[in-house]
Motif scaffolding. Structure first.
Motif, mmCIF file in Angstrom:
data_model
loop_
_atom_site.group_PDB
_atom_site.id
_atom_site.type_symbol
_atom_site.label_atom_id
_atom_site.label_comp_id
_atom_site.label_asym_id
_atom_site.label_seq_id
_atom_site.Cartn_x
_atom_site.Cartn_y
_atom_site.Cartn_z
ATOM 1 N N SER A 197 38.486 38.282 43.528
ATOM 2 C CA SER A 197 37.942 38.558 42.198
ATOM 3 C C SER A 197 38.742 37.881 41.095
ATOM 4 C CB SER A 197 37.901 40.066 41.952
ATOM 5 O OG SER A 197 39.207 40.604 41.865
ATOM 6 N N TRP A 241 37.609 34.781 39.140
ATOM 7 C CA TRP A 241 36.734 34.920 37.972
ATOM 8 C C TRP A 241 37.441 35.600 36.802
ATOM 9 C CZ3 TRP A 241 34.609 34.911 42.863
ATOM 10 C CH2 TRP A 241 33.522 34.060 43.069
ATOM 11 N N THR A 242 38.229 36.635 37.078
ATOM 12 C CA THR A 242 38.871 37.378 35.990
ATOM 13 C C THR A 242 40.128 36.701 35.481
ATOM 14 O OG1 THR A 242 40.200 38.731 37.510
ATOM 15 C CG2 THR A 242 37.984 39.532 36.964
ATOM 16 N N SER A 266 41.538 43.864 38.189
ATOM 17 C CA SER A 266 40.968 44.007 39.527
ATOM 18 C C SER A 266 41.743 45.025 40.354
ATOM 19 C CB SER A 266 40.969 42.649 40.235
ATOM 20 O OG SER A 266 40.220 41.692 39.522
#
Length: 267
Positions: free
Chosen positions: A169, A172-173, A179
């Motif tokens: 994740s 993207w973050t 996360s």
């Protein structure tokens, strides 16, 4: 396969060198183990209803949480992997002649095993030798012990596959904090690390059973104490395998999608 076994062995031996951190963690886990059981002893002594899990089974539940904490907690993370993603050094990983998902999976698995190897035996010895009702009792049968080992190992594989979602994740973050907090807090609660699942309200237990988190810790710990019958444990192993297959499939697909979109500045 030889490559991944070599990575696992190297990371496992490296993890065994952190003995000071293991001693500090050992003292902390013993402390919290005693505190949690004292709280439950106080509640049980004033309870007017018969709980679905006995105090003896609950004590085993708590001690197994502490003994195998690095097996089941989602807070356990590898900052090196986060730095690879956020700094752009993921380009070096792309040059390796092996799959990134399997490579990272082997590293994370070895880290958890090496950390548990340094802590579990001393805590186990203390938990077995202390007096009742704080003592960790043995499983009700040899079959229950065997089923516990199988379910614990499957839970370990499942928790690593879930933790892989946290790392993926970050593509993207670009921030591991969000996360980790979102997945780790949710997973810790629904796995029974905050409130044992048998003590949750019935409606909340239904939610817990529909998620993969309880199969990493709550399920094997209750198999050990005999709170889950052996026949039910066999069906639970099948569900663990299904969840593991699903998480591995989704994780590999999601990582491949992330790598197709990754941009390395200056590359």
């Amino acid at each position: 396969m030889t490559t991944y076994l070599s990575v696992w062995k190297l990371r496992f031996l490296t993890g065994l060198q952190y003995r000071t951190a293991a001693l500090a963690g050992l003292a902390t886990q013993l402390f919290f183990g005693f505190i949690f059981i004292m709280i439950y002893v106080a509640f049980y002594s004033q309870s007017t209803v018969n709980p679905s899990i006995s105090l003896q089974q609950l004590a085993a539940y708590v001690w197994l949480q502490q003994i195998f904490l690095t097996f089941v907690m989602l807070w356990f993370r590898d900052n090196e992997l986060f730095q690879l993603i956020t700094s752009g050094n993921i380009a070096y990983e792309l040059c390796r002649p092996c799959g990134i998902y399997s490579f990272w999976y082997a590293k994370l698995l070895a880290q958890r095993l090496s950390s548990a190897a340094l802590r579990c035996v001393p805590i186990l010895i203390v938990a077995v030798l202390i007096p009742a009702p704080y003592r960790l009792t043995l499983p009700p049968s040899p079959l229950a012990l065997l089923l516990f080992i199988v379910t614990l190992l499957l839970g370990l594989l499942l928790i690593v596959s879930i933790s892989m979602m946290i790392y993926i994740s970050v593509f993207w973050t670009m921030s591991p904090t969000g996360s980790t907090l979102m997945i780790a807090v949710t997973g810790e609660f629904f796995s029974g690390m905050v409130i044992p699942v048998p003590l949750m309200p019935v409606w909340m237990q239904y939610i817990t059973y529909a998620l993969p988190f309880r199969w990493t810790s709550d399920f094997p710990f209750r198999v050990y104490s005999g709170q889950i019958p052996e026949t039910e444990a066999l069906w639970g192993i099948l569900i663990q395998l299904l969840w593991l297959a699903l998480m591995l499939t989704v994780g590999k697909w999601w990582l491949n999608k992330a790598l197709r979109q990754v941009v390395v500045q200056g590359g």
